[in-house]
Design an enzyme around this catalytic site. Structure first.
Site, mmCIF file in Angstrom:
data_model
loop_
_atom_site.group_PDB
_atom_site.id
_atom_site.type_symbol
_atom_site.label_atom_id
_atom_site.label_comp_id
_atom_site.label_asym_id
_atom_site.label_seq_id
_atom_site.Cartn_x
_atom_site.Cartn_y
_atom_site.Cartn_z
ATOM 1 N N ASP A 44 -0.272 -29.862 99.986
ATOM 2 C CA ASP A 44 -0.933 -28.895 99.732
ATOM 3 C C ASP A 44 -0.197 -27.485 99.812
ATOM 4 O O ASP A 44 0.820 -27.448 100.535
ATOM 5 C CB ASP A 44 -2.327 -29.281 100.745
ATOM 6 N N ASP A 65 -2.573 -23.932 99.821
ATOM 7 C CA ASP A 65 -3.322 -22.941 100.873
ATOM 8 C C ASP A 65 -3.521 -23.444 102.241
ATOM 9 O O ASP A 65 -4.163 -24.486 102.275
ATOM 10 C CB ASP A 65 -4.754 -22.654 100.004
#
Length: 296
Positions: A14, A16
């Site tokens: 991932d 953010d």
């Protein structure tokens, strides 16, 4: 010593809240991810944010110290465009609520992106995050949805972490449109399968570890496809949330940061003991449950 990362052929990462917050890199994360300037694992960057194309995402990652090319990036915009192409005919018009990069992904699969329409509604609406989305954009989409258009949302994250905190995410705008249209969208991004399936295909292996900061997207998405996961406490989800989370959102491992990839794990622990073990063993991941890779 068996490092956590050495159990896997790929890391599905991932962005953010895991690698950066807005424009700011998370301290120490580039060195932790690629400790010797290289990685034995395939690094695949998987983002629910549909605002930027793979090339722009890769450029941003490279500026922050992460090795990345466009081929290493899988976005929810790409997954949403694939879903559209599987359900529509070539040349069908798609109303885009989102950035020009999202529109480019729609065009790349042979569909016609539009922003406004007249008497004939579009075949579909696709919605992704854009900081400039305004009432006229949502109104146009609502008209199309009430006329029967297919609706695909790139993701449904309610919040978006940045350097100042948590800002409204695409899911907040999706919720507004759902209220206005009395409809619910199909969702491409995590925790739903389309984006994660694209990431697995790009990695070329199911022997992969999903690494992220959100229980409701990264971890639930990993569990849904039977993949192991590492929750890092650098973004949205907290240790307190893990203790009260349903089984579908319980990660395989929990760590304070990405440093845990390069160390052995701490033996499986009950949720109530995790905080103490993280204090006792800084820089290591605590195993919360049996790994799916072991169960298989």
């Amino acid at each position: 010593m068996d490092r956590l990362r050495d159990q896997y052929d790929a890391l599905l990462l991932d962005l953010d809240g895991t690698l950066y917050r807005g424009p700011e890199v998370i301290d120490g994360a580039p060195k932790a991810l690629v400790p010797d300037g290289d990685s034995a694992q395939r690094l695949v960057y998987v983002t629910n944010n549909a605002a930027r194309g793979p090339g722009a995402v890769a450029h941003h990652l490279d500026e922050l110290g992460y090795p990345a090319t466009a081929a290493d990036v899988v976005t929810s915009a790409q997954a949403a465009a694939r879903m559209l192409s599987e359900r529509l005919h070539p040349g069908d018009r798609v109303l885009v609520v989102g950035t020009d990069d999202l529109a480019a992904e729609v065009k790349a699969v042979g569909l016609e992106p539009i922003r406004r329409f007249g008497e004939t509604p579009p075949a579909a609406v696709v919605q992704g995050h854009s900081p400039t989305t305004a009432w006229p954009d949502l109104a146009e989409a609502a008209y199309a949805l009430r006329a029967g258009a297919l609706w695909i949302a790139a993701n449904a994250d309610r919040t978006l972490p940045n350097e100042r905190g948590l800002a409204p995410g695409n899911g907040s705008m999706v919720a507004a449109l759902a209220t206005a249209s009395d409809r619910e969208p199909l969702v491409a991004g995590k925790p739903y399968a389309p984006l994660m399936e694209d990431a697995i295909e790009r990695a070329g292996t199911r022997r992969a570890l999903v690494v992220g900061d959100r229980l409701d997207t990264d971890i639930e998405g990993a569990n849904g496809l039977g993949l192991d996961s590492l929750l890092v406490l650098t973004g949205v989800s907290t240790l307190e949330e893990v203790i009260g989370a349903p089984a579908a959102r319980i990660p395989t491992y929990i760590a304070a940061s990405l440093d845990a990839l390069n160390d052995a794990t701490v033996a499986e622990a009950a949720p109530a003991d995790i905080a103490e073990l993280l204090r006792q063993y800084p820089g290591r991941a605590v195993r919360v449950r049996a790994a799916d890779s072991e169960i298989r």
